[in-house]
Design a protein around this motif. Structure first.
Motif, PDB file in Angstrom:
ATOM      1  N   UNK A 154       0.803  -1.227   0.000  1.00 50.42           N
ATOM      2  CA  UNK A 154       0.000   0.000   0.000  1.00 50.42           C
ATOM      3  C   UNK A 154       0.832   1.271   0.000  1.00 50.42           C
ATOM      4  N   UNK A 155       2.167   1.125   0.004  1.00 55.63           N
ATOM      5  CA  UNK A 155       3.039   2.297   0.011  1.00 55.63           C
ATOM      6  C   UNK A 155       3.586   2.594   1.397  1.00 55.63           C
ATOM      7  N   UNK A 156       4.744   3.193   1.418  1.00 52.37           N
ATOM      8  CA  UNK A 156       5.449   3.438   2.680  1.00 52.37           C
ATOM      9  C   UNK A 156       4.669   4.371   3.604  1.00 52.37           C
ATOM     10  N   UNK A 157       4.130   5.454   3.062  1.00 55.15           N
ATOM     11  CA  UNK A 157       3.450   6.444   3.902  1.00 55.15           C
ATOM     12  C   UNK A 157       2.210   5.854   4.561  1.00 55.15           C
ATOM     13  N   UNK A 158       1.376   5.186   3.794  1.00 52.36           N
ATOM     14  CA  UNK A 158       0.178   4.573   4.374  1.00 52.36           C
ATOM     15  C   UNK A 158       0.554   3.516   5.412  1.00 52.36           C
ATOM     16  N   UNK A 159       1.572   2.715   5.112  1.00 51.71           N
ATOM     17  CA  UNK A 159       1.998   1.673   6.045  1.00 51.71           C
ATOM     18  C   UNK A 159       2.453   2.288   7.371  1.00 51.71           C
ATOM     19  N   UNK A 160       3.260   3.333   7.284  1.00 53.09           N
ATOM     20  CA  UNK A 160       3.744   3.990   8.503  1.00 53.09           C
ATOM     21  C   UNK A 160       2.604   4.630   9.280  1.00 53.09           C
ATOM     22  N   UNK A 161       1.658   5.219   8.572  1.00 58.43           N
ATOM     23  CA  UNK A 161       0.526   5.857   9.245  1.00 58.43           C
ATOM     24  C   UNK A 161      -0.329   4.840   9.983  1.00 58.43           C
ATOM     25  N   UNK A 162      -0.616   3.705   9.354  1.00 59.58           N
ATOM     26  CA  UNK A 162      -1.387   2.663  10.025  1.00 59.58           C
ATOM     27  C   UNK A 162      -0.652   2.140  11.248  1.00 59.58           C
ATOM     28  N   UNK A 163       0.669   1.951  11.107  1.00 57.70           N
ATOM     29  CA  UNK A 163       1.452   1.423  12.222  1.00 57.70           C
ATOM     30  C   UNK A 163       1.531   2.420  13.375  1.00 57.70           C
ATOM     31  N   UNK A 164       1.676   3.703  13.060  1.00 52.75           N
ATOM     32  CA  UNK A 164       1.835   4.719  14.107  1.00 52.75           C
ATOM     33  C   UNK A 164       0.533   5.060  14.817  1.00 52.75           C
ATOM     34  N   UNK A 165      -0.590   4.989  14.113  1.00 51.67           N
ATOM     35  CA  UNK A 165      -1.872   5.351  14.718  1.00 51.67           C
ATOM     36  C   UNK A 165      -2.612   4.156  15.304  1.00 51.67           C
ATOM     37  N   UNK A 166      -2.372   2.971  14.765  1.00 54.94           N
ATOM     38  CA  UNK A 166      -3.137   1.808  15.184  1.00 54.94           C
ATOM     39  C   UNK A 166      -4.591   1.874  14.754  1.00 54.94           C
ATOM     40  N   UNK A 167      -4.894   2.756  13.795  1.00 55.58           N
ATOM     41  CA  UNK A 167      -6.278   2.907  13.339  1.00 55.58           C
ATOM     42  C   UNK A 167      -6.746   1.655  12.601  1.00 55.58           C
ATOM     43  N   UNK A 168      -8.031   1.319  12.801  1.00 58.31           N
ATOM     44  CA  UNK A 168      -8.606   0.158  12.122  1.00 58.31           C
ATOM     45  C   UNK A 168      -8.886   0.489  10.661  1.00 58.31           C
ATOM     46  N   UNK A 169      -8.551  -0.443   9.796  1.00 59.46           N
ATOM     47  CA  UNK A 169      -8.818  -0.317   8.364  1.00 59.46           C
ATOM     48  C   UNK A 169      -9.985  -1.246   8.042  1.00 59.46           C
ATOM     49  N   UNK A 170     -11.129  -0.676   7.658  1.00 60.29           N
ATOM     50  CA  UNK A 170     -12.283  -1.539   7.404  1.00 60.29           C
ATOM     51  C   UNK A 170     -12.118  -2.307   6.097  1.00 60.29           C
ATOM     52  N   UNK A 171     -12.998  -3.273   5.895  1.00 59.70           N
ATOM     53  CA  UNK A 171     -12.856  -4.179   4.764  1.00 59.70           C
ATOM     54  C   UNK A 171     -12.932  -3.459   3.428  1.00 59.70           C
ATOM     55  N   UNK A 172     -13.847  -2.510   3.300  1.00 58.04           N
ATOM     56  CA  UNK A 172     -13.991  -1.804   2.028  1.00 58.04           C
ATOM     57  C   UNK A 172     -12.752  -0.982   1.690  1.00 58.04           C
ATOM     58  N   UNK A 173     -12.188  -0.316   2.700  1.00 63.39           N
ATOM     59  CA  UNK A 173     -10.968   0.460   2.470  1.00 63.39           C
ATOM     60  C   UNK A 173      -9.800  -0.474   2.157  1.00 63.39           C
ATOM     61  N   UNK A 174      -9.741  -1.615   2.849  1.00 67.02           N
ATOM     62  CA  UNK A 174      -8.687  -2.590   2.577  1.00 67.02           C
ATOM     63  C   UNK A 174      -8.798  -3.120   1.147  1.00 67.02           C
ATOM     64  N   UNK A 175     -10.016  -3.290   0.660  1.00 63.25           N
ATOM     65  CA  UNK A 175     -10.232  -3.711  -0.720  1.00 63.25           C
ATOM     66  C   UNK A 175      -9.770  -2.623  -1.690  1.00 63.25           C
ATOM     67  N   UNK A 176     -10.128  -1.381  -1.379  1.00 61.29           N
ATOM     68  CA  UNK A 176      -9.742  -0.245  -2.225  1.00 61.29           C
ATOM     69  C   UNK A 176      -8.225  -0.110  -2.305  1.00 61.29           C
ATOM     70  N   UNK A 177      -7.537  -0.361  -1.187  1.00 63.04           N
ATOM     71  CA  UNK A 177      -6.082  -0.228  -1.141  1.00 63.04           C
ATOM     72  C   UNK A 177      -5.344  -1.445  -1.688  1.00 63.04           C
ATOM     73  N   UNK A 178      -6.073  -2.532  -1.938  1.00 66.59           N
ATOM     74  CA  UNK A 178      -5.442  -3.709  -2.528  1.00 66.59           C
ATOM     75  C   UNK A 178      -4.972  -4.754  -1.541  1.00 66.59           C
ATOM     76  N   UNK A 179      -5.324  -4.629  -0.265  1.00 70.50           N
ATOM     77  CA  UNK A 179      -4.938  -5.637   0.727  1.00 70.50           C
ATOM     78  C   UNK A 179      -5.863  -6.844   0.678  1.00 70.50           C
ATOM     79  N   UNK A 180      -7.075  -6.638   0.186  1.00 71.00           N
ATOM     80  CA  UNK A 180      -8.103  -7.676   0.172  1.00 71.00           C
ATOM     81  C   UNK A 180      -8.504  -7.956  -1.269  1.00 71.00           C
ATOM     82  N   UNK A 181      -8.720  -9.234  -1.578  1.00 70.50           N
ATOM     83  CA  UNK A 181      -9.108  -9.628  -2.936  1.00 70.50           C
ATOM     84  C   UNK A 181     -10.610  -9.479  -3.170  1.00 70.50           C
ATOM     85  N   UNK A 182     -11.413  -9.915  -2.195  1.00 69.11           N
ATOM     86  CA  UNK A 182     -12.863  -9.809  -2.287  1.00 69.11           C
ATOM     87  C   UNK A 182     -13.452  -9.528  -0.901  1.00 69.11           C
ATOM     88  N   UNK A 183     -14.560  -8.791  -0.875  1.00 68.40           N
ATOM     89  CA  UNK A 183     -15.319  -8.559   0.352  1.00 68.40           C
ATOM     90  C   UNK A 183     -16.727  -9.100   0.145  1.00 68.40           C
TER      91      UNK A 183
END
Length: 261
Positions: A154-183
């Motif tokens: 998902x790119x360095x900046x997004x990865x660092x932001x998720x790691x630093x904030x601990x924010x939850x990434x919902x399924x739809x956003x994970x699909x949009x970012x390419x972490x998930x194949x299908x929801x």
């Protein structure tokens, strides 16, 4: 096996996390069983595909926080280091194995489990799934190859932001970012998996093995160097007062008060 269920269904090996009483938290015996099952599936020529799923309402909280509390109370840092080593080995195995690895997730997918989901070739999520880099909440850094896997996905900046904030990434956003194949909805997850397997079964296992080899050689040849750094940093963080405060705060259901010590 006591902590996972290993089953064979025709050409599919199924590994089911089976510690729902602790939200499928990872401890040493469970991690060792996952690695054993992955090796069995890898070496069985009748197995063409591997599926990892979980029993219970939560896929996994990542590290077993009950076990972390015990280790903090008993000053048993080596056991925590061993878990960090094992979860990295699981992600490594998922990437290295010459067969497509599918993962089905529902509910919280946190910590090491979230990074194993990134390691999988196909992550199938329900619309209730949430991916959480929970490490910062207890004063740790991502393990299971997290930053390496995430930054490439998902790119360095997004990865660092998720790691630093601990924010939850919902399924739809994970699909949009390419972490998930299908929801899909929860009751349609199995159907979604069968549709994918039907498509994959039309292909050649030789092709899949070659594709995984190419992905590894082009993107992950430096894994061992990264793994060594990840483990050293995690071991160092596990000895800090902030980590102990984070674990105790979670056990006491309060916000941690970190001091940087």
């Amino acid at each position: 096996m006591e902590h996972i269920i290993y089953q064979l269904e025709e050409d599919l090996a199924i590994l089911t996390l089976n510690r729902p009483e602790v939200a499928n938290g990872f401890h040493i015996p469970m991690c060792e069983e996952i690695l054993e099952a992955l090796t069995l599936a890898e070496e069985n020529s009748a197995v063409h595909f591997i599926l990892i799923n979980a029993n219970g309402k939560v896929f996994s909280v990542g590290g077993d926080l009950v076990e972390m509390k015990r280790a903090v109370d008993e000053d048993d840092i080596p056991s925590l280091t061993k878990i960090a080593e094992l979860v990295n080995a699981i992600s490594y195995k998922i990437k290295q194995i010459a067969k497509p690895v599918l993962m089905e997730v529902d509910g919280a997918v946190a910590g090491a489990a979230a990074n194993m989901a990134v390691a999988a070739d196909f992550c199938l999520a329900t619309d209730k799934a949430k991916f959480i880099q929970a490490f910062v909440g207890v004063g740790l850094a991502p393990d299971a190859g997290g930053i390496d896997l995430l930054s490439r996905s998902i790119g360095v900046t997004r990865a660092a932001q998720l790691a630093m904030t601990g924010e939850a990434l919902n399924a739809e956003k994970a699909l949009e970012w390419g972490l998930v194949y299908r929801v899909s909805e929860v009751d349609k997850l199995e159907k979604t998996r069968e549709q994918l397997l039907k498509k994959l079964r039309r292909g050649s296992s030789n092709s899949y093995a070659a594709i995984k080899k190419l992905v590894w050689e082009s993107q992950f040849k430096d894994w061992q160097d990264y793994a060594t750094l990840e483990l050293n940093l995690q071991e160092s963080l596990a000895q800090t007062e902030d980590f102990k405060e984070g674990v105790r705060a979670h056990s006491e259901r309060r916000r941690p008060k970190f001091t940087g010590k």
